[in-house]
Each structure stands twice: as structure tokens, then as C-alpha cells.
Design a protein around this motif. Sequence first.
Motif, short mmCIF file in Angstrom:
data_model
loop_
_atom_site.label_atom_id
_atom_site.label_comp_id
_atom_site.label_asym_id
_atom_site.label_seq_id
_atom_site.Cartn_x
_atom_site.Cartn_y
_atom_site.Cartn_z
N ASN A 70 1.33 -2.06 -5.92
CA ASN A 70 0.99 -1.61 -4.56
C ASN A 70 0.55 -0.15 -4.48
OD1 ASN A 70 1.59 -4.13 -3.20
ND2 ASN A 70 3.75 -3.67 -3.57
N CYS A 87 5.55 1.06 -3.82
CA CYS A 87 4.25 1.72 -3.85
C CYS A 87 4.22 2.65 -5.06
CB CYS A 87 4.00 2.51 -2.57
SG CYS A 87 2.45 3.43 -2.60
N VAL A 108 -1.73 2.67 -3.30
CA VAL A 108 -2.40 2.72 -1.99
C VAL A 108 -3.88 3.03 -2.14
CG1 VAL A 108 -2.48 3.85 0.26
CG2 VAL A 108 -0.28 3.45 -0.84
N THR A 109 -4.72 2.15 -1.63
CA THR A 109 -6.15 2.40 -1.59
C THR A 109 -6.49 3.13 -0.29
OG1 THR A 109 -6.67 0.33 -0.46
CG2 THR A 109 -6.57 0.28 -2.87
N GLN A 117 -6.23 0.64 2.61
CA GLN A 117 -4.84 0.33 2.98
C GLN A 117 -4.22 1.47 3.77
OE1 GLN A 117 -3.47 -0.40 -0.98
NE2 GLN A 117 -3.49 -2.64 -0.73
N ARG A 118 -4.48 2.69 3.29
CA ARG A 118 -3.93 3.86 3.98
C ARG A 118 -4.43 3.93 5.42
NH1 ARG A 118 -6.49 8.84 1.80
NH2 ARG A 118 -7.92 8.46 3.56
N GLY A 159 4.03 7.10 -2.58
CA GLY A 159 4.89 5.99 -2.19
C GLY A 159 6.31 6.46 -1.90
#
Length: 240
Positions: A2, A38, A4-5, A8-9, A92
Motif C-alpha cells: 500500500n 502503508c 501511496v500513489t 490515492q493521496r 504511512g
Amino acid sequence: MNAVTWEQRERIVALLDEASADPAVRAVVITATGRGFCAGADLRGGSSSDGSPAQGDVTRMIRRGAQRFIGAVLDCEKPVIAAVNGTAAGIGAHLAFACDLVLAADSARFVEVFVRRGIVPDGGGAYLLPRLIGPQRAKELMFFGDAVAAADAAALGLVNRVVPAEELAKTAREWAERLAQGPTRALALTKQLVNASLDTDRATAFAAEAAAQELCMTTRDAREGVAAFVERRTPAYEGR
């Protein structure tokens, strides 16, 4: 794990903003599926530490990316629970620490991974950690980048409660339901007061408290709370 792209953010930031604006939302839980919470930013999409597309201006990128991400949690007007199901590294970990309450599975770990990459903590790490555990402990975590087990994180004060992994979702739901049945506006104002108190002097904090109480007393929930006390019954809060 997971990571974070950028997409996604932005989605999480938008959801937190929607939660603040929607009276029907009374509490928020941030959790993940799989074996990690994350693993930090997804660096495959760009060269910056927050995972945004490379733009040449790192300062601007961090402000609009990682810092805005963490700020969205801190500024959300509803109580936010982190249910950390596995490793929380880098941004994360900061995502979890920015939440109002942190539940962790006994298998969870927290890693200030930035030093391993030769960079400074971003996403508010140097702001959040000293306020949670003091400057010396914060420096130890950030200087060495060692993984901190859930039980040790709880002992440090980074986690409210550690539960068996199979009970994490159930416990998070129970906590969220309790918060959702509470006086939502009072909780929002309490969150603001506590967060702001860490950066203000006593006179400013006391003035803010008095103003918040005056505002709170105009809500239906405050009237319901007083009426329920007088009538010796359990209050039924509406979040208004």
C-alpha cells in the motif's frame, strides 16, 4: 504494501474534506487491506519523496503533496481513527500519527524510513513526533530508522491501543460507533483546541477554549446533553 500513489493521496484528501462537510459522517476510520498499512510514498511515479510527479520544485511539491496529505487528517472536522494493520513506514507512519486515535494490530510496525534514503522526514514528521513523544525519542526514531513494534509504539505513546490482528477491524468499528454517537460538533472543537494548544501560550489557549465553549453551547447536542442530565437519561446526540 500500500505505497501511496499521487492518485490515492488526492482521493484520501478529497474524502476527508467530504467527511468534514457532510453532517451524516460522524467519524472516520483510515485502514488498509493486505499485510501492510502503508509502506510510504510510491516513488515509481516520480522522483520526489512524496511520490508526486517530478516538477523540479521540491519545496512546492512537498507542501502540496505530503504536507497537504497529513494536514487533511489534522484539519478534518470529524474524529479520525487509524487502524494500523501492518507496517506503517515513512509517510504511512505519519498518516497514522496524524490521526486522533491510533489502534494497532499486534503485528504492526512503524518505521521512520527517511534516513535510510538519505533524506529528511517529510509529511510533518518533525512536527508530529516531538509533540507525541518528545524531541529526544523523536530524534532516536528519525536518526536510526529502526522498525518499532506495535507494543513498543504503545509504550512510547504513539499508539492508543494494541489488539490482536483478528480483532483490529472490530475494535475500530466499535470506537468509530462510539464517536459517531457523540456530540460531533463538540468533538470537532475539542480536536481543534487540543491541536492548537501545542503551538500557543496559555492565554491564547484559554481564550480559544472560552470561545469554543460559547459556540458549542449554541448546538442542539449541547442542549440535549444538559436536558439528558437534568432528566437522568442517556443523551441522544444528532451531531448538530
